[in-house]
Design a protein around this motif. Structure first.
Motif, PDB file in Angstrom:
ATOM      1  N   ARG A   1       0.712  -1.200  -0.009  1.00 23.96           N
ATOM      2  CA  ARG A   1      -0.096  -0.054   0.058  1.00 23.96           C
ATOM      3  C   ARG A   1       1.065   1.075  -0.118  1.00 23.96           C
ATOM      4  NH1 ARG A   1      -4.713   0.562   4.459  1.00 23.96           N
ATOM      5  NH2 ARG A   1      -2.927   1.241   5.669  1.00 23.96           N
TER       6      ARG A   1
ATOM      7  N   THR B   1      -6.731  -3.992   7.946  1.00 24.59           N
ATOM      8  CA  THR B   1      -7.622  -4.504   9.104  1.00 24.59           C
ATOM      9  C   THR B   1      -8.964  -4.962   8.328  1.00 24.59           C
ATOM     10  OG1 THR B   1      -6.346  -3.021  10.239  1.00 24.59           O
ATOM     11  CG2 THR B   1      -7.855  -4.343  11.307  1.00 24.59           C
ATOM     12  N   ARG B   2      -9.182  -3.823   7.511  1.00 28.08           N
ATOM     13  CA  ARG B   2     -10.604  -4.034   6.973  1.00 28.08           C
ATOM     14  C   ARG B   2     -10.783  -5.579   6.260  1.00 28.08           C
ATOM     15  NH1 ARG B   2     -12.765  -3.729   1.760  1.00 28.08           N
ATOM     16  NH2 ARG B   2     -14.805  -3.162   1.301  1.00 28.08           N
TER      17      ARG B   2
ATOM     18  N   TYR C   1      -3.403  14.874   5.776  1.00 27.68           N
ATOM     19  CA  TYR C   1      -4.760  14.183   6.580  1.00 27.68           C
ATOM     20  C   TYR C   1      -5.805  15.234   7.212  1.00 27.68           C
ATOM     21  CZ  TYR C   1      -4.885   9.258   6.821  1.00 27.68           C
ATOM     22  OH  TYR C   1      -5.141   7.965   6.496  1.00 27.68           O
TER      23      TYR C   1
ATOM     24  N   GLY D   1      -8.488  -0.656   3.851  1.00 31.61           N
ATOM     25  CA  GLY D   1      -7.938  -0.792   5.229  1.00 31.61           C
ATOM     26  C   GLY D   1      -7.299  -2.369   5.138  1.00 31.61           C
TER      27      GLY D   1
ATOM     28  N   LEU E   1     -10.058   4.237   2.362  1.00 31.69           N
ATOM     29  CA  LEU E   1      -8.575   3.555   2.520  1.00 31.69           C
ATOM     30  C   LEU E   1      -8.900   2.188   2.445  1.00 31.69           C
ATOM     31  CD1 LEU E   1      -5.676   4.268   2.796  1.00 31.69           C
ATOM     32  CD2 LEU E   1      -5.915   3.563   4.894  1.00 31.69           C
TER      33      LEU E   1
ATOM     34  N   THR F   1      -5.660  -0.308  11.887  1.00 31.61           N
ATOM     35  CA  THR F   1      -4.326  -0.923  12.526  1.00 31.61           C
ATOM     36  C   THR F   1      -4.337  -0.292  13.819  1.00 31.61           C
ATOM     37  OG1 THR F   1      -3.168  -0.881  10.315  1.00 31.61           O
ATOM     38  CG2 THR F   1      -1.710  -0.706  12.103  1.00 31.61           C
TER      39      THR F   1
ATOM     40  N   GLU G   1     -16.195   6.176   5.772  1.00 34.19           N
ATOM     41  CA  GLU G   1     -15.195   5.447   6.549  1.00 34.19           C
ATOM     42  C   GLU G   1     -15.121   6.325   7.997  1.00 34.19           C
ATOM     43  OE1 GLU G   1     -11.099   5.151   5.239  1.00 34.19           O
ATOM     44  OE2 GLU G   1     -11.086   6.936   4.323  1.00 34.19           O
ATOM     45  N   GLY G   2     -14.256   5.895   8.950  1.00 32.49           N
ATOM     46  CA  GLY G   2     -14.192   6.634  10.264  1.00 32.49           C
ATOM     47  C   GLY G   2     -12.780   7.534   9.745  1.00 32.49           C
ATOM     48  N   SER G   3     -12.417   8.506  10.894  1.00 31.86           N
ATOM     49  CA  SER G   3     -11.243   9.380  10.578  1.00 31.86           C
ATOM     50  C   SER G   3      -9.941   8.611  10.422  1.00 31.86           C
ATOM     51  CB  SER G   3     -11.182  10.429  11.700  1.00 31.86           C
ATOM     52  OG  SER G   3     -10.738   9.773  12.919  1.00 31.86           O
ATOM     53  N   GLY G   4      -9.969   7.449  10.893  1.00 32.46           N
ATOM     54  CA  GLY G   4      -8.858   6.522  11.008  1.00 32.46           C
ATOM     55  C   GLY G   4      -9.223   5.088  10.923  1.00 32.46           C
ATOM     56  N   ASP G   5     -10.218   4.592  10.433  1.00 33.09           N
ATOM     57  CA  ASP G   5     -10.691   3.244  10.347  1.00 33.09           C
ATOM     58  C   ASP G   5     -11.979   3.204   9.395  1.00 33.09           C
ATOM     59  OD1 ASP G   5     -12.784   4.513  12.087  1.00 33.09           O
ATOM     60  OD2 ASP G   5     -11.158   4.274  13.814  1.00 33.09           O
ATOM     61  N   ASN G   6     -11.973   1.635   9.109  1.00 34.10           N
ATOM     62  CA  ASN G   6     -13.167   1.379   7.988  1.00 34.10           C
ATOM     63  C   ASN G   6     -14.223   1.026   8.976  1.00 34.10           C
ATOM     64  OD1 ASN G   6     -10.587   0.434   6.459  1.00 34.10           O
ATOM     65  ND2 ASN G   6     -12.027   1.450   5.255  1.00 34.10           N
TER      66      ASN G   6
ATOM     67  N   LYS H   1      -2.599   7.037   1.051  1.00 34.15           N
ATOM     68  CA  LYS H   1      -2.343   7.378   2.501  1.00 34.15           C
ATOM     69  C   LYS H   1      -1.357   8.478   2.483  1.00 34.15           C
ATOM     70  CE  LYS H   1      -2.041   4.875   6.602  1.00 34.15           C
ATOM     71  NZ  LYS H   1      -3.249   5.408   7.573  1.00 34.15           N
TER      72      LYS H   1
ATOM     73  N   ASN I   1      -9.414  14.538   7.421  1.00 31.33           N
ATOM     74  CA  ASN I   1      -9.639  13.395   8.663  1.00 31.33           C
ATOM     75  C   ASN I   1      -9.585  14.480   9.852  1.00 31.33           C
ATOM     76  OD1 ASN I   1      -8.206  12.188   6.268  1.00 31.33           O
ATOM     77  ND2 ASN I   1      -8.680  10.381   7.162  1.00 31.33           N
TER      78      ASN I   1
ATOM     79  N   THR J   1     -12.574  -0.998  12.011  1.00 30.75           N
ATOM     80  CA  THR J   1     -11.454  -1.698  12.026  1.00 30.75           C
ATOM     81  C   THR J   1     -10.487  -0.921  11.535  1.00 30.75           C
ATOM     82  OG1 THR J   1     -11.402  -2.505   9.563  1.00 30.75           O
ATOM     83  CG2 THR J   1     -12.671  -3.750  11.483  1.00 30.75           C
TER      84      THR J   1
HETATM   85  N1  PLP Z   1      -9.098   4.801   7.174  1.00 27.80           N
HETATM   86  C1  PLP Z   1      -8.418   5.755   6.965  1.00 27.80           C
HETATM   87  C2  PLP Z   1      -8.613   6.913   6.942  1.00 27.80           C
HETATM   88  C3  PLP Z   1      -7.203   5.367   7.975  1.00 27.80           C
HETATM   89  O1  PLP Z   1      -6.174   6.331   8.186  1.00 27.80           O
HETATM   90  C4  PLP Z   1      -6.981   4.172   8.105  1.00 27.80           C
HETATM   91  C5  PLP Z   1      -5.718   3.674   9.025  1.00 27.80           C
HETATM   92  O2  PLP Z   1      -4.668   3.398   8.246  1.00 27.80           O
HETATM   93  C6  PLP Z   1      -7.989   3.023   7.999  1.00 27.80           C
HETATM   94  C7  PLP Z   1      -9.235   3.605   7.427  1.00 27.80           C
HETATM   95  C8  PLP Z   1      -7.546   1.695   8.429  1.00 27.80           C
HETATM   96  O3  PLP Z   1      -6.728   1.156   7.703  1.00 27.80           O
HETATM   97  P1  PLP Z   1      -5.956  -0.123   8.161  1.00 27.80           P
HETATM   98  O4  PLP Z   1      -6.900  -1.083   8.477  1.00 27.80           O
HETATM   99  O5  PLP Z   1      -4.831  -0.549   6.883  1.00 27.80           O
HETATM  100  O6  PLP Z   1      -4.982   0.438   9.116  1.00 27.80           O
END
Ligand code: PLP
Length: 286
Positions: A50, A209-210, A153, A207, A205, A245, A182-187, A149, A156, A243
């Motif tokens: 990625r 973890t997604r 940001y 993800g 993104l 990281t 999505e969320g600000s840092g997650d799916n 990525k 976000n 979900t």
């Molecule tokens: N969405 C955003 C905007 C992110 O910054 C992240 C974190 O990396 C994710 C989703 C989740 O992605 P990942 O599971 O690869 O960390």
């Protein structure tokens, strides 16, 4: 703490980046967030793929091969004696004169550092997170897709600021079509009548973890699919979880004041969280 910068290691005090680095001046660069569990780096090659795809999209040539980057990451963990860590590789356009043109920068700057990391949301894994849908929208027609990525940001961060003001633990983006992004840092994942849905990744993104979440659902025999969803799907969900990281798998129990399900992390979310703990302990690059 020892940080890797362009092939050398520096202490936190001695680590320096030029103010003329275009990563600092313009947010011109890319990054990753990676976890190590019990001394093993989780899904490293997926994160590197990625990172390199993000770089390719912004026409940034990473000066290390993936093998060299792998070594820089593993060496950073070893030097800092980290077992459970959050690892942050960054590549910026590098130092150059003022002006947006990337040709002003001679060579990209590569930084890797890692910090000790535990459960990001503390007791909220038990209680559930409060989420706020934010006014800032993802626009599918925008030029920079959220799958990059990038070091910029700000969307976000604006989402996080709005969620903070409104008393939320996490923000939820919608897109300009009214679909959950999505969320600000997650799916985001929604559970309804025993099945899980998650938005397609064109507008958020991809993800890592997604994907782990999708694998886990399949292993557990829970029906899971990608589909576009709106406010109605979120508010009327039986369960919602995110979900990421950093976040791992975390339950959301309140969205914009609407109680999700019975207001407690639901049975499927709990099953997913349990299985995730097992998965992360059983694989990874030593
Ligand atoms: N969405 C955003 C905007 C992110 O910054 C992240 C974190 O990396 C994710 C989703 C989740 O992605 P990942 O599971 O690869 O960390």
């Amino acid at each position: 703490m020892q940080l890797y910068i362009d092939g050398e290691f520096y202490s936190r005090e001695d680590a320096k980046i030029s103010p003329f680095d275009h990563g600092f001046l313009y947010g011109d660069g890319v990054f990753e967030g990676i976890r190590a569990y019990s001394g093993r780096v989780f899904r490293l090659s997926e994160h590197l793929d990625r990172l390199y795809d993000s770089a390719k999209t912004i026409d940034l040539q990473i000066p290390l091969s993936k093998e060299e980057m792998t070594e820089a990451i593993l060496e950073t963990c070893r030097k800092n004696n980290l077992k459970d860590a959050y690892i942050r590789p960054l590549v910026s356009r590098g130092v150059g004169d003022l002006g947006l043109d990337p040709r002003k920068c001679e060579k990209p700057t590569v930084v890797v550092f890692a910090v000790e990391w535990g459960a990001m949301y503390g007791d909220l894994y038990e209680k559930g997170l409060k989420a706020i849908s934010v006014s800032i929208r993802r626009n599918p027609a925008e030029s920079l897709p959220p799958n990059v990525k990038s070091l910029n940001y700000l969307n976000n961060i604006l989402a996080k600021i709005e969620a903070n003001y409104k008393g939320g633990d996490e923000a939820i983006f919608f897109d300009t079509n009214g679909y959950v992004s999505e969320g600000s840092g997650d799916n985001i994942f929604v559970v309804k009548n025993g099945s899980i849905s998650t938005p397609p990744t064109i507008n958020n993104l991809r993800g890592i973890t997604r994907l782990v979440g999708i694998e886990i659902a399949n292993e557990l025999g829970i029906n899971i699919s990608e589909r576009n969803m709106g406010y109605y799907d979120l508010y009327s969900a039986d369960e919602v979880f995110v979900t990421g990281t950093a976040a791992e798998i975390a339950p959301i129990t309140l969205i914009d004041g609407r109680v999700i399900g019975n207001g407690k992390p639901g049975a499927i979310t709990r099953q997913m969280m349990e299985k995730f703990k097992i998965v992360v302990q059983n694989e990874g690059t030593p």
